[in-house]
Enzyme design. Structure first.
Site, PDB file in Angstrom:
ATOM      1  N   GLN A   1      -4.200  -5.000   7.054  1.00 48.74           N
ATOM      2  CA  GLN A   1      -5.207  -5.885   6.455  1.00 48.74           C
ATOM      3  C   GLN A   1      -5.275  -7.252   7.132  1.00 48.74           C
ATOM      4  O   GLN A   1      -6.188  -8.020   6.849  1.00 48.74           O
ATOM      5  CB  GLN A   1      -4.933  -6.070   4.954  1.00 48.74           C
ATOM      6  CG  GLN A   1      -5.157  -4.808   4.133  1.00 48.74           C
ATOM      7  CD  GLN A   1      -6.611  -4.376   4.077  1.00 48.74           C
ATOM      8  OE1 GLN A   1      -7.528  -5.140   4.370  1.00 48.74           O
ATOM      9  NE2 GLN A   1      -6.836  -3.127   3.715  1.00 48.74           N
TER      10      GLN A   1
ATOM     11  N   LYS B   1     -10.189  -0.059  10.298  1.00 49.31           N
ATOM     12  CA  LYS B   1     -10.421  -1.300   9.546  1.00 49.31           C
ATOM     13  C   LYS B   1     -10.680  -2.460  10.498  1.00 49.31           C
ATOM     14  O   LYS B   1     -10.953  -3.576  10.066  1.00 49.31           O
ATOM     15  CB  LYS B   1      -9.195  -1.643   8.683  1.00 49.31           C
ATOM     16  CG  LYS B   1      -8.896  -0.663   7.573  1.00 49.31           C
ATOM     17  CD  LYS B   1      -7.748  -1.176   6.728  1.00 49.31           C
ATOM     18  CE  LYS B   1      -7.012  -0.097   5.978  1.00 49.31           C
ATOM     19  NZ  LYS B   1      -7.710   0.462   4.828  1.00 49.31           N
TER      20      LYS B   1
ATOM     21  N   HIS C   1       0.875  -1.170   0.000  1.00 47.91           N
ATOM     22  CA  HIS C   1       0.000   0.000   0.000  1.00 47.91           C
ATOM     23  C   HIS C   1       0.918   1.227   0.000  1.00 47.91           C
ATOM     24  O   HIS C   1       2.014   1.180   0.565  1.00 47.91           O
ATOM     25  CB  HIS C   1      -0.826  -0.046   1.290  1.00 47.91           C
ATOM     26  CG  HIS C   1      -1.898   0.998   1.396  1.00 47.91           C
ATOM     27  ND1 HIS C   1      -1.618   2.302   1.731  1.00 47.91           N
ATOM     28  CD2 HIS C   1      -3.235   0.925   1.240  1.00 47.91           C
ATOM     29  CE1 HIS C   1      -2.753   2.988   1.776  1.00 47.91           C
ATOM     30  NE2 HIS C   1      -3.745   2.187   1.477  1.00 47.91           N
TER      31      HIS C   1
ATOM     32  N   CYS D   1      -4.668   2.442  -3.736  1.00 55.38           N
ATOM     33  CA  CYS D   1      -3.410   2.899  -3.116  1.00 55.38           C
ATOM     34  C   CYS D   1      -2.301   1.882  -3.292  1.00 55.38           C
ATOM     35  O   CYS D   1      -1.418   1.758  -2.427  1.00 55.38           O
ATOM     36  CB  CYS D   1      -3.584   3.225  -1.632  1.00 55.38           C
ATOM     37  SG  CYS D   1      -4.733   4.546  -1.327  1.00 55.38           S
TER      38      CYS D   1
ATOM     39  N   ASP E   1       3.354  -4.282   8.066  1.00 51.22           N
ATOM     40  CA  ASP E   1       2.097  -3.564   7.925  1.00 51.22           C
ATOM     41  C   ASP E   1       0.974  -4.585   8.114  1.00 51.22           C
ATOM     42  O   ASP E   1       0.722  -5.406   7.241  1.00 51.22           O
ATOM     43  CB  ASP E   1       2.043  -2.929   6.530  1.00 51.22           C
ATOM     44  CG  ASP E   1       0.715  -2.242   6.257  1.00 51.22           C
ATOM     45  OD1 ASP E   1      -0.218  -2.382   7.073  1.00 51.22           O
ATOM     46  OD2 ASP E   1       0.622  -1.563   5.218  1.00 51.22           O
TER      47      ASP E   1
END
Ligand SMILES: Cc1ncc(COP(=O)(O)O)c(C=O)c1O
Lengths: 445, 162
Positions: A234, A260, A151, A400, A231
């Site tokens: 997600q 999220k 991303h 993104c 990261d």
């Protein structure tokens, strides 16, 4: 952590019904009375009532500036905020002292990137153990490694760090199946590598990168003493990410974003090992993060306070804690099993329609949360518009992750993504809405 | 769906005057960073000699290569139709009317006398996220005109009668 071993049962229809009843927004209709089919949880999740209640209760009963004030409310607000930190720490299987609240995932990644460039300033590493100081100082000849599936939030801050320090950005490529090209890892990660920053799960392809024991990327980074930054934006909503913070995981820092993960917007989390947080110079400076301030200069509070300048987002942190508790009560193993069921069904729906092409791994077990696809001869925006007209909310564009789309030779894609409340019925609704596309655009469906 | 009228779908499938051509004065490349739609657009200006239009700038050629959704490709196609061979001043007026319609949230149905086939984009105004798709070729066009030395100040005036 590996997606292969699923002991847990997917959520039953009854359970999903109960969960959906907890999310007020899911009851609304869109575009002239159509029931909302929300397949954009990868962009942001909807919020259960407990999250909204927790925020409201904070404001109605305990609101005060955290860590300031000599009154009872200030005490209660501080307790609520620190209680939220403890909940986040439990969710991560980590120590509360290693949990920093940020504005979102993007800020957490910038906080890390700026720690490296700020480390180059005179005096920034005074009192820091030389072995740690060395790991933070970056300059020409040093390399920062990311992947081609990041991303922009886990790419641009590292590009900028390289620009500021003269270090070189390298990246692990992505193959045609949307997997990291680990076969050529040793061409990218080497003696000069100082940081390896990569996503746990791709926000476009859903690809789950192997970060468990024996992970080639983590092993390569460890072998050369590079810091590993993950990261987890997600993965946090779908997977138990506690193994990432285990003492021997090889991961040094991770970020995720509140909105999220059933939480409100305006709050995110950075976790990093205590030694790293202690060594890192601050990012944003000002009130709350100081130890002693004189006109000539200041010293800083120990972490996590060192990284939380200004009055923090207490209500949002409390809301996020309620969201994480909601996830853990359902059980992340079951959330994951549910996601796998949705994934299999969605990939079947796509496979039944030869004019659709799914990007990324075709094996449902290799992916989580999202299915990006392209339709022959119809632009992803137009596909998304037709779905929207049927009440089906998806995202279109490059999500993104522009370099990833370039790599897969598509200008953009349409993405359906799942949440804890997504039902199999909604995947059926997606299928039905998709079938309008060939009619409208004159394809031979 | 009121968005995808036949005219838009026709233009999207068979974009008129498509392809980059020589000669030209200026080429610009514009992208829509949220979705990756891209357009390369060239203008070739000429000056009218004699007659009532003496000295006026006209579009000898407008050529383009558009990569994007049906709305942005169709918009490029209509742009070429509405600008080719016309005086610059007239095309700026077309732009003003089109812009007013697109940003009206559906209140302004558009005037075919002023904007020709571009009235087909009236439905786009109801979808704020798509307005920028329809405007992308026009933004590129104005940029190209400006770089080619044309006076585009009239593009930001309110349309007459609006
Ligand atoms: C993989 C990934 N990383 C980082 C982010 C950034 O999160 P935020 O926009 O909340 O900062 C997102 C979401 O937008 C994401 O999907």
């Amino acid at each position: 952590m590996t997606t292969g071993q699923l002991a847990a049962q997917p959520l039953s229809e009854v359970e999903i019904g109960r969960i959906r009843a907890d999310f007020p927004l899911l009851r609304r209709t869109v575009r002239g009375g159509r029931p909302l089919v929300y397949l954009d949880s990868g962009a942001t999740s909807q919020k259960p009532r407990v999250v909204l209640d927790a925020e409201r209760e904070f404001y109605e009963r305990h609101n005060a500036a955290v860590h300031r004030g000599a009154h009872q409310l200030a005490e209660e607000a501080t307790d609520a905020f620190e209680g939220a930190r403890a909940t986040v720490a439990r969710f991560l299987g980590a120590d509360p002292g290693e949990v920093v609240f940020t504005k979102n995932g993007t800020e957490g990644l910038n906080l890390l990137a700026y720690a490296f460039s700020n480390a180059g300033a005179p005096g920034a590493l005074d009192g820091v153990d030389e072995s740690w100081a060395q790991r933070l100082r970056l300059g020409p000849g040093d390399e920062v490694v990311v992947t081609e599936m990041e991303h922009h939030a886990n790419l641009v801050p590292w590009q900028e760090l390289c620009r500021r320090t003269g270090a070189t950005l390298r990246w692990i490529g992505v193959d045609d199946d949307g997997e990291l090209d680990v076969a050529r890892l040793d061409e990218v990660v080497g003696e000069r590598t100082r940081v390896v920053a990569l996503t746990h799960v791709s926000n476009v392809l859903g690809t789950v990168n192997d970060l468990g024991p024996g992970s080639p990327v983590v092993a390569a980074a460890r072998a050369v003493g590079a810091l590993v930054v993950v990261d987890a934006c997600q993965s946090a909503p779908h997977l138990d990410i506690r193994p990432l913070t285990a003492a021997d995981s090889g991961v040094d820092a991770l970020v995720f974003t509140g909105h999220k993960t059933l939480g409100p917007s305006g709050v995110g989390v950075l976790w990093a090992r205590r030694r790293l947080l202690e060594a890192m110079p601050p990012f944003l400076t000002g009130g709350s993060m100081i130890e002693v301030v004189r006109m000539e200069g200041s010293t800083y509070a120990p972490p996590p306070a060192k990284f939380e300048a200004g009055v923090p987002m207490a209500a949002q942190a409390v809301g996020l804690a309620a969201g994480l508790d909601y996830l853990t009560e359902v059980g992340l193993d079951r959330v994951h099993a549910h996601d796998q069921q949705l994934m299999r069904h969605t990939l079947d729906v796509m496979a039944d329609r030869p004019w659709l092409r799914v990007l990324g791994p075709q094996d449902p077990q290799r992916r989580i949360g999202a299915v990006a696809f392209v339709a022959d001869g119809v632009h992803p925006h137009d596909v998304g518009q037709v779905l929207d007209d049927s009440g089906v909310a998806v995202r279109t564009g490059h999500h993104c992750a522009w370099p990833l789309h370039r790599r897969l030779r598509v200008p953009a894609s349409t993405r359906a993504s799942f949440g804890i409340y997504t039902s199999l019925g909604e995947i059926e609704a997606l299928a039905e809405a998709l079938d309008r596309v060939p009619d409208i655009f004159g394809l031979a469906g | 769906m009121d968005l995808y009228g036949e005219l838009i779908l026709d233009h999207a499938k068979r974009p008129q005057h498509a392809g980059l051509r020589e000669p030209y004065d200026v080429e610009v490349n514009h992208v829509n960073p949220t979705c990756g739609d891209e357009i390369s657009l060239r203008v070739h200006l000429d000056t009218v000699a004699g007659g009532a239009q003496d000295g006026a700038a006209v579009l000898r050629d407008v050529s383009y290569d558009a990569l994007g959704c049906s709305i942005s490709v169709a918009s490029a196609s209509v742009l070429a139709e509405e600008t080719l061979g016309r005086p610059v001043a007239q095309t700026l007026q077309t732009y003003r009317h089109l812009h007013a319609m697109l940003t009206s949230r559906g209140a302004d149905p558009g005037d075919a006398e002023q904007i020709g086939d571009a009235v087909a984009f009236a439905g786009v105004a109801k979808y704020p996220a798509r307005v920028k798709c329809a405007l992308l070729p026009w933004t590129a066009y104005l940029d190209a005109l400006a770089r080619a030395g044309a006076d585009i100040s009239a593009a930001s005036e309110r349309p007459e009668g609006a």
